[in-house]
Write an enzyme that holds these catalytic residues in place. Structure first.
Site, PDB file in Angstrom:
ATOM      1  N   GLU A  90      44.715  59.558  52.676  1.00  0.00           N
ATOM      2  CA  GLU A  90      43.284  59.735  52.957  1.00  0.00           C
ATOM      3  C   GLU A  90      42.847  61.193  52.891  1.00  0.00           C
ATOM      4  O   GLU A  90      41.683  61.488  52.640  1.00  0.00           O
ATOM      5  CB  GLU A  90      42.914  59.133  54.327  1.00  0.00           C
ATOM      6  CG  GLU A  90      43.456  59.849  55.562  1.00  0.00           C
ATOM      7  CD  GLU A  90      44.856  59.407  55.971  1.00  0.00           C
ATOM      8  OE1 GLU A  90      45.616  58.953  55.093  1.00  0.00           O
ATOM      9  OE2 GLU A  90      45.205  59.524  57.166  1.00  0.00           O
ATOM     10  N   HIS A 110      49.854  60.768  54.112  1.00  0.00           N
ATOM     11  CA  HIS A 110      48.472  60.387  54.426  1.00  0.00           C
ATOM     12  C   HIS A 110      47.595  60.504  53.177  1.00  0.00           C
ATOM     13  O   HIS A 110      47.042  61.572  52.924  1.00  0.00           O
ATOM     14  CB  HIS A 110      47.902  61.319  55.507  1.00  0.00           C
ATOM     15  CG  HIS A 110      48.466  61.075  56.855  1.00  0.00           C
ATOM     16  ND1 HIS A 110      47.860  60.264  57.786  1.00  0.00           N
ATOM     17  CD2 HIS A 110      49.591  61.531  57.441  1.00  0.00           C
ATOM     18  CE1 HIS A 110      48.586  60.228  58.889  1.00  0.00           C
ATOM     19  NE2 HIS A 110      49.641  60.999  58.700  1.00  0.00           N
ATOM     20  N   CYS A 134      51.673  56.260  57.452  1.00  0.00           N
ATOM     21  CA  CYS A 134      52.465  57.047  58.394  1.00  0.00           C
ATOM     22  C   CYS A 134      53.016  56.144  59.502  1.00  0.00           C
ATOM     23  O   CYS A 134      53.922  55.357  59.240  1.00  0.00           O
ATOM     24  CB  CYS A 134      51.631  58.208  58.922  1.00  0.00           C
ATOM     25  SG  CYS A 134      52.662  59.543  59.539  1.00  0.00           S
TER      26      CYS A 134
HETATM   27  N1  GLN Z   1      54.138  59.161  65.420  1.00  0.00           N
HETATM   28  C1  GLN Z   1      54.719  59.081  64.125  1.00  0.00           C
HETATM   29  C2  GLN Z   1      55.620  60.271  63.827  1.00  0.00           C
HETATM   30  O1  GLN Z   1      55.519  61.285  64.460  1.00  0.00           O
HETATM   31  C3  GLN Z   1      53.665  58.921  63.048  1.00  0.00           C
HETATM   32  C4  GLN Z   1      52.702  60.061  62.974  1.00  0.00           C
HETATM   33  C5  GLN Z   1      51.452  59.731  62.199  1.00  0.00           C
HETATM   34  O2  GLN Z   1      51.098  58.579  62.021  1.00  0.00           O
HETATM   35  N2  GLN Z   1      50.721  60.746  61.777  1.00  0.00           N
HETATM   36  O3  GLN Z   1      56.437  60.203  62.947  1.00  0.00           O
END
Ligand code: GLN
Length: 523
Positions: free
Chosen positions: A500, A498, A375
């Protein structure tokens, strides 16, 4: 309908979540269809706007719920997807009751905690429980908290309406100076529970040391329970072993009896046993550094750490997971990163530690250290590449520098005019199509489903420049970039989703397996 209510006594953080998940697993292993609900008595609507320092990681369900991290434990133990309906908060029920009142649905009645709020709590539990043979309902917090009272009252009432089992998980401390286990705090906590009208059917005595026969006898006597209903649960190094600890003391038999669950089928736990043994008996070490900023709270990266453990067990290697402070990297440089066999750049929000994460990415790229960016981690891999390979000076994500000349990560139009923070991100499971590459090889299929939680995206205007310079876009969802890879590196993968959240003991996340394997090959 069959319900198992799990309440907590004396202290929070006793591992009620793991206990509930373990009971779920035991019941499931005997052929029942099981669900688990977590009740959080706080007034937040969901965990989505909570800082990880407050409450650890926000776990995302496939249907886009931003939930308490216990839902993650439940999914990992049950090996099933749960829904946002599995996490009920006080915020949700209070809001709904007031909404109904405004709609005139209470027909002029005085709207009260009992029965209106408690009725709604029961309704919400039933909506989930109706679809399963047994539902475990874990009530967060500790008996005696003001805010959990309506939930305990609802649990008490349900005992009159449905066949219910009450399990109290309480702290039984070992006092070092006198070398003795003390039962008094738990006696008080059981009394408090009785005051509310709940007599527990079993007690789980949590403590540092195994329960002594004398302590068990005392607890049984004061709680009006037979000896066999007092279950000892001392600290274990490997939480995945907890189901066995409870099974040895036949807690599941007790639940079967009280709930009239009928025919006893044997537990089938071979796959779980096999996994637990691999966690404990693997040989060879691989050190994995997770670069993040909430490093003081290990729970902030719960699913991530577990995913590495799952992959380690799969490969029969012991992963040593360390959290690396991104802010410290800014101050002290990246020299020490050479001690790691693999790096994970974790997700996150906000500016703190960003340049530290970028410097770790540079280090891994130049020194061929296997790296997985998740992410925000993937977004920063893009920024690092833009700045240092494409030589786009001052390239950045719009999140941190709205006026950057090269917004390689930007906000999508539908995220631009959002005026509230709760549940407005791109959330939940979506299908990702994979092109040929390492990621597709690891998943072994073209279409995968993974969960999201973010606002910013890869900027497609830069796509060609990236691809021409070797950073390949190998995964997409409706035109949104999901996976980047650099083939001239042992393992250089960034994912917008994600992985995970979907990694399970019996179903490890392929990217984590790939990362560890690359690390081992390099050793
Ligand atoms: N801050 C970033 C976004 O909003 C990544 C978010 C995250 O890593 N969950 O796109």
């Amino acid at each position: 309908m069959k319900l198992v209510f799990v309440t907590g006594g004396v202290l929070s953080s006793l591992g009620k979540g793991i206990t509930s998940a373990s009971i779920g697993l035991l019941l499931k292993s005997r052929g029942l269809r099981v669900s688990i609900i977590k009740i959080d008595p706080y007034l937040n609507y969901d965990a989505g706007t909570m800082n990880p320092y407050q409450h650890g990681e926000v776990f995302v369900t496939d249907d886009g719920g931003e939930t308490d991290l216990d839902i993650g434990h439940y999914e990992r133990f049950l090996n099933e997807d749960l829904s946002k309906r599995n996490n009920l908060t006080a915020g949700q029920v209070y809001l709904e009751v007031i909404e109904r009142e405004r709609q005139g649905k209470y027909l002029g009645a005085t709207v009260q905690v009992v029965p209106h709020l408690t009725d709604l709590i029961k309704e919400r539990i039933r909506e989930v429980a109706r679809e399963y043979d047994v539902t475990v309902v874990e009530i967060g917090g500790t008996v005696g908290d003001i805010e959990s009272l309506p939930f305990l009252e609802a649990a008490r009432q349900m005992g009159l309406e449905e066949s219910s089992f009450y399990l109290h998980v309480s702290y039984v401390p070992f006092v070092k100076s006198i070398g003795e286990i003390k039962t008094k705090p738990t006696q008080h906590s059981v009394q408090k529970l009785r005051e509310i009208g709940i007599q527990p059917d079993a007690l789980i005595a949590r403590g540092e040391k195994p329960l002594t026969p004398e302590a068990r006898k005392k607890l049984a006597l004061f709680s009006s329970l037979p000896l066999r209903a007092v279950v000892g649960a001392h600290d274990l190094e490997n939480v995945y072993r907890v189901p066995f600890l409870l099974a040895e003391q036949n807690l599941d038999d007790l639940i079967f009896e009280k709930l009239g669950l009928g025919i006893y089928t044997d537990r089938s736990l071979e796959a779980w046993e096999n996994f637990v043994e691999r966690v404990e008996n693997s040989v060879g070490e691989v050190s994995v550094g997770i670069v993040g900023k909430y490093i003081e709270v290990r729970d902030a990266y719960k699913s991530l750490i577990e995913a590495v453990i799952h992959a380690g067990a799969h490969l029969k290697v012991k992963p040593k997971v360390e959290l690396i402070d991104a802010i410290r990297l800014e101050r002290e440089g990246t020299r020490n990163l050479k001690d790691y066999d693999a790096l994970i750049i974790a997700g996150g929000f906000g500016e703190r530690g960003i340049e530290g994460k970028i410097s770790a990415i540079s280090f891994a790229r130049k020194n061929s250290v296997p790296i997985l960016g998740i992410c925000l981690g993937m977004q920063l891999m893009t920024v690092e590449w833009a700045r240092n390979v494409l030589k786009l000076k001052d390239a950045h994500s719009e999140e941190f520098q709205p006026n950057t000349p090269h917004p390689v990560i930007h906000l999508l139009p539908d995220q631009k005019n959002i005026d509230r923070l709760g549940a407005t991100m791109r959330l939940g499971g979506q299908e990702v199509s994979l092109r040929e590459g390492l990621t597709r090889k690891l998943y072994g299929k073209e279409i995968i489903r993974e969960r999201h939680r973010h606002r910013y995206e890869f900027n497609n205007a830069y796509r060609d420049s990236f691809e021409k310079s070797g950073l390949q876009i190998v995964g997409e969802t409706r035109g949104l970039v999901e996976v980047i890879e650099w083939a001239e590196h042992p393992f250089y993968v960034g994912v917008q989703f994600h992985p995970e959240y979907t990694s399970r003991p019996l179903n490890p996340g392929p990217l984590f397996v790939g990362l560890l394997k690359a690390a081992l090959d390099r050793k």
